[in-house]
Design a protein around this motif. Structure first.
Motif, short mmCIF file in Angstrom:
data_model
loop_
_atom_site.label_atom_id
_atom_site.label_comp_id
_atom_site.label_asym_id
_atom_site.label_seq_id
_atom_site.Cartn_x
_atom_site.Cartn_y
_atom_site.Cartn_z
N UNK A 123 27.48 38.91 83.61
CA UNK A 123 28.42 39.88 83.04
C UNK A 123 27.71 40.86 82.13
N UNK A 124 27.93 42.12 82.37
CA UNK A 124 27.43 43.17 81.49
C UNK A 124 28.63 43.68 80.70
N UNK A 125 28.65 43.42 79.41
CA UNK A 125 29.80 43.77 78.57
C UNK A 125 29.47 44.91 77.62
N UNK A 126 30.34 45.89 77.59
CA UNK A 126 30.21 47.03 76.68
C UNK A 126 31.33 46.91 75.65
N UNK A 127 30.96 46.88 74.38
CA UNK A 127 31.98 46.68 73.34
C UNK A 127 31.54 47.39 72.07
N UNK A 128 32.45 47.46 71.12
CA UNK A 128 32.15 48.05 69.83
C UNK A 128 31.73 46.95 68.86
N UNK A 129 30.64 47.19 68.14
CA UNK A 129 30.16 46.23 67.16
C UNK A 129 30.54 46.68 65.76
N UNK A 130 29.55 46.87 64.92
CA UNK A 130 29.78 47.40 63.59
C UNK A 130 30.24 48.86 63.69
N UNK A 131 30.81 49.41 62.65
CA UNK A 131 31.24 50.81 62.70
C UNK A 131 30.12 51.73 63.16
N UNK A 132 30.42 52.56 64.17
CA UNK A 132 29.43 53.48 64.70
C UNK A 132 28.42 52.85 65.64
N UNK A 133 28.69 51.63 66.10
CA UNK A 133 27.74 50.91 66.95
C UNK A 133 28.40 50.46 68.25
N UNK A 134 27.72 50.70 69.36
CA UNK A 134 28.17 50.24 70.66
C UNK A 134 27.20 49.16 71.15
N UNK A 135 27.75 48.02 71.57
CA UNK A 135 26.94 46.90 72.04
C UNK A 135 26.93 46.85 73.57
N UNK A 136 25.77 46.61 74.14
CA UNK A 136 25.63 46.36 75.58
C UNK A 136 25.00 44.99 75.71
N UNK A 137 25.78 44.02 76.15
CA UNK A 137 25.33 42.63 76.23
C UNK A 137 25.32 42.17 77.68
N UNK A 138 24.23 41.55 78.10
CA UNK A 138 24.12 41.01 79.44
C UNK A 138 24.10 39.48 79.32
N UNK A 139 25.08 38.85 79.96
CA UNK A 139 25.30 37.40 79.78
C UNK A 139 25.13 36.69 81.11
N UNK A 140 24.36 35.60 81.09
CA UNK A 140 24.19 34.82 82.32
C UNK A 140 24.19 33.33 82.02
N UNK A 141 24.66 32.55 82.98
CA UNK A 141 24.62 31.10 82.88
C UNK A 141 23.29 30.61 83.44
N UNK A 142 22.75 29.57 82.84
CA UNK A 142 21.47 29.02 83.29
C UNK A 142 20.84 28.19 82.20
N UNK A 143 19.61 27.80 82.41
CA UNK A 143 18.91 26.99 81.41
C UNK A 143 18.86 27.75 80.09
N UNK A 144 19.20 27.07 78.98
CA UNK A 144 19.19 27.76 77.68
C UNK A 144 17.77 28.06 77.21
N UNK A 145 17.66 29.05 76.35
CA UNK A 145 16.38 29.39 75.73
C UNK A 145 16.32 28.69 74.38
N UNK A 146 15.29 27.90 74.12
CA UNK A 146 15.18 27.21 72.82
C UNK A 146 15.29 28.19 71.66
N UNK A 147 15.95 27.75 70.61
CA UNK A 147 16.24 28.64 69.48
C UNK A 147 14.99 29.25 68.88
N UNK A 148 13.88 28.49 68.86
CA UNK A 148 12.67 29.02 68.23
C UNK A 148 12.08 30.19 69.00
N UNK A 149 12.46 30.33 70.27
CA UNK A 149 11.92 31.43 71.07
C UNK A 149 12.74 32.72 70.92
#
Length: 223
Positions: A138-164
């Motif tokens: 899913x490629x999601x376009x949304x509003x973040x903080x005031x004056x900011x547009x977010x483009x987020x690409x979301x996929x299911x799969x093996x997670x990325x370790x937090x330290x990376x």
């Protein structure tokens, strides 16, 4: 320390294609290959040269971004329309990987269309490589903080370790050491995403939890 690590990464990344070029050229010079074999050698060498050229061009682009280059954007009434164009380009790649791509949300913003497409393309290509077969990216376009547009690409799969996660946008950084060499991906894609975000007054971000990874960037809305 970062410069030393970067220099080592550059040397490592270029060593493999250079070794291939040298080895194949030496072999061709030491034998009497047929015209067809020589043609195949030249074709292989051309692929390696194109890979090296791509690395150099990407490094030059990142250098310009580091020096404070800003995007010369134009007003785009629908970022979703641009994203749809990018996802259509990746349809064959997604089909081969057994995944689908969906676009959600929309917003207007002032962006450099070519750079924006490049950033989205890098994210989508990255997601296709690591998404679980049969899933939907899913490629999601949304509003973040005031004056900011977010483009987020979301996929299911093996997670990325937090330290990376904080290092994903480093140049040549790979969280999966088993994929150190990939002829089609030389480890600068996400660094370029981060650079394009900065050139648009935005930022890059990455989250990974519950087998869902979200990587994206923001741009200033320009409104």
């Amino acid at each position: 320390v970062q410069m030393e690590g970067f220099n080592a990464d550059v040397a490592h990344e270029m060593r493999t294609p250079l070794a291939t070029l040298i080895g194949e050229t030496e072999l061709a010079l030491s034998t009497r290959p047929s015209p067809q074999a020589l043609r195949e050698t030249l074709g292989s060498n051309l692929e390696e040269l194109q890979r090296l050229s791509s690395i150099v061009n990407d490094m030059l682009f990142l250098s310009q971004a580091d020096r404070g280059a800003q995007a010369r954007g134009a007003w785009q009434s629908s970022l979703a329309g641009i994203v749809q164009e990018v996802t259509q380009y990746h349809e064959a790649e997604a089909l081969d990987a057994g995944v689908e791509i969906a676009v959600a949300g929309d917003a207007p913003a002032q962006v450099d269309r070519t750079l924006f497409q490049r950033a989205v393309s890098n994210l989508v290509s990255n997601a296709v490589r690591y998404a679980a077969q049969g899933s939907v990216i899913e490629v999601e376009i949304s509003r973040g903080n005031p004056g900011e547009i977010l483009i987020a690409v979301r996929n299911a799969g093996d997670p990325i370790p937090e330290e990376h996660l904080p290092r994903l946008f480093y140049r040549f950084y790979r969280s999966d050491s088993s994929r150190e060499f990939d002829a089609n991906h030389h480890g600068l894609g996400l660094a370029i995403v981060a650079a394009i975000a900065r050139m648009h007054g935005g930022r890059s971000f990455a989250l990974s939890a519950n087998r869902v990874t979200t990587i994206g960037f923001s741009v200033a809305s320009g409104a």
